[in-house]
Design a protein around this motif. Sequence first.
Motif, short mmCIF file in Angstrom:
data_model
loop_
_atom_site.label_atom_id
_atom_site.label_comp_id
_atom_site.label_asym_id
_atom_site.label_seq_id
_atom_site.Cartn_x
_atom_site.Cartn_y
_atom_site.Cartn_z
N LEU A 92 46.86 24.01 48.66
CA LEU A 92 46.48 25.42 48.71
C LEU A 92 47.46 26.23 47.87
O LEU A 92 48.65 25.92 47.80
N THR A 93 46.98 27.29 47.26
CA THR A 93 47.87 28.16 46.50
C THR A 93 48.71 29.00 47.46
O THR A 93 48.43 29.09 48.67
N ARG A 95 48.84 32.20 47.56
CA ARG A 95 48.00 33.29 48.10
C ARG A 95 47.09 32.77 49.21
O ARG A 95 46.94 33.43 50.25
N GLU A 96 46.51 31.62 49.03
CA GLU A 96 45.63 31.06 50.06
C GLU A 96 46.41 30.74 51.34
O GLU A 96 45.91 30.96 52.45
N THR A 97 47.64 30.27 51.16
CA THR A 97 48.46 29.92 52.32
C THR A 97 48.76 31.14 53.18
O THR A 97 48.57 31.13 54.40
N ARG A 99 47.18 33.94 53.26
CA ARG A 99 45.94 34.50 53.82
C ARG A 99 45.52 33.73 55.07
O ARG A 99 44.98 34.32 56.02
N ILE A 100 45.74 32.42 55.07
CA ILE A 100 45.41 31.63 56.27
C ILE A 100 46.28 32.06 57.44
O ILE A 100 45.78 32.27 58.56
N PRO A 109 42.95 40.13 54.02
CA PRO A 109 43.56 39.59 52.79
C PRO A 109 44.36 40.62 52.01
O PRO A 109 45.32 40.27 51.33
N ASP A 113 48.10 39.87 50.77
CA ASP A 113 48.51 39.91 49.37
C ASP A 113 49.68 40.88 49.17
O ASP A 113 50.56 40.64 48.34
N SER A 126 48.91 31.93 42.34
CA SER A 126 47.95 30.87 42.01
C SER A 126 48.60 29.50 41.94
O SER A 126 47.95 28.51 41.58
N SER A 128 50.24 26.18 43.60
CA SER A 128 50.12 25.44 44.85
C SER A 128 51.48 25.36 45.54
O SER A 128 52.53 25.34 44.88
#
Length: 305
Positions: A92-93, A95-97, A99-100, A109, A113, A126, A128
Amino acid sequence: MTAAIIADGIRKRYGDIQAVDGVSLNIETGEFYGILGPNGAGKTTTLEILEGVREPDEGRIEVFGKSPWPRNPALLTRIGVQFQASSFFDKLTTRETIRIFASFYRVGPRQADAMLERVGLTEFGSVSADKLSGGQAQRLSIACGLVHDPEIVFLDEPTAGLDPQARRNLWDLLRLINQEGRTVVLTTHYLDEAEILCDRVSVMEHGKVLRTGAPAALIRELDDMVRVSVESGLIRQEAMQDLLEWAGVEESVVEDDGVSLSVSTRTPGPVLSILADQGALRGLEVRGATLEDVFLQLTGREYRA
């Protein structure tokens, strides 16, 4: 100031090991508080009990007047935690981490961010998680613990293993977190870190708190000698000792290791005057006691892996 955290006589045993043995703490709201100690002192177990992650065998803990154990839903949104070791989904990027983690607290989100930007990771959004450097990974870990805007932040050795530049960059972030009004509770092996960041510290050994106080106050209590050093060869060791005796400077120790001539003394003024009169001031360095000296006096110098 009111107490954010109260611990009274907490104990935790693992088999034959008494990890925490009667620890009592009173941490004020808005305070930057450090828990120090050698390996195996009980720092992490104490922190986990305060967080409500681990149940104590004995004792009372209150966080904002409530018990953190059993897990108290009313406290979960008020507490942020950065563990000693954090694991992320590698693919996961960044940002994705975050957000989770934000979703666990029903944080949107946009706020997630924004937290990424606050810890200086926007340009790595972006990337990982497994591609981050040590300092970047620690910043992500702290961001995940802050994303829900907690009032207390627990940090377990957040700068361990980082290079000096990454450590100092992280110090700036930790200062900002505290200056925003959050209570910060930190464990660390780095005594300079605690001396610079913490309002008060507790020194632990064998599961017990040995001493608590402001770093500067603990250093003053030590009443240790001041060390005055100059380049070796400017004045002979024997001559310096004779001059100190002639000047009536007591309790002084003169050492010369071939690099520096050093005088340990409780009265540095006459020592500096003698060196100035002899034209022996090149490479002058005056060092008083530090929190490290307090730590070593309380816990000893024996190495523990």
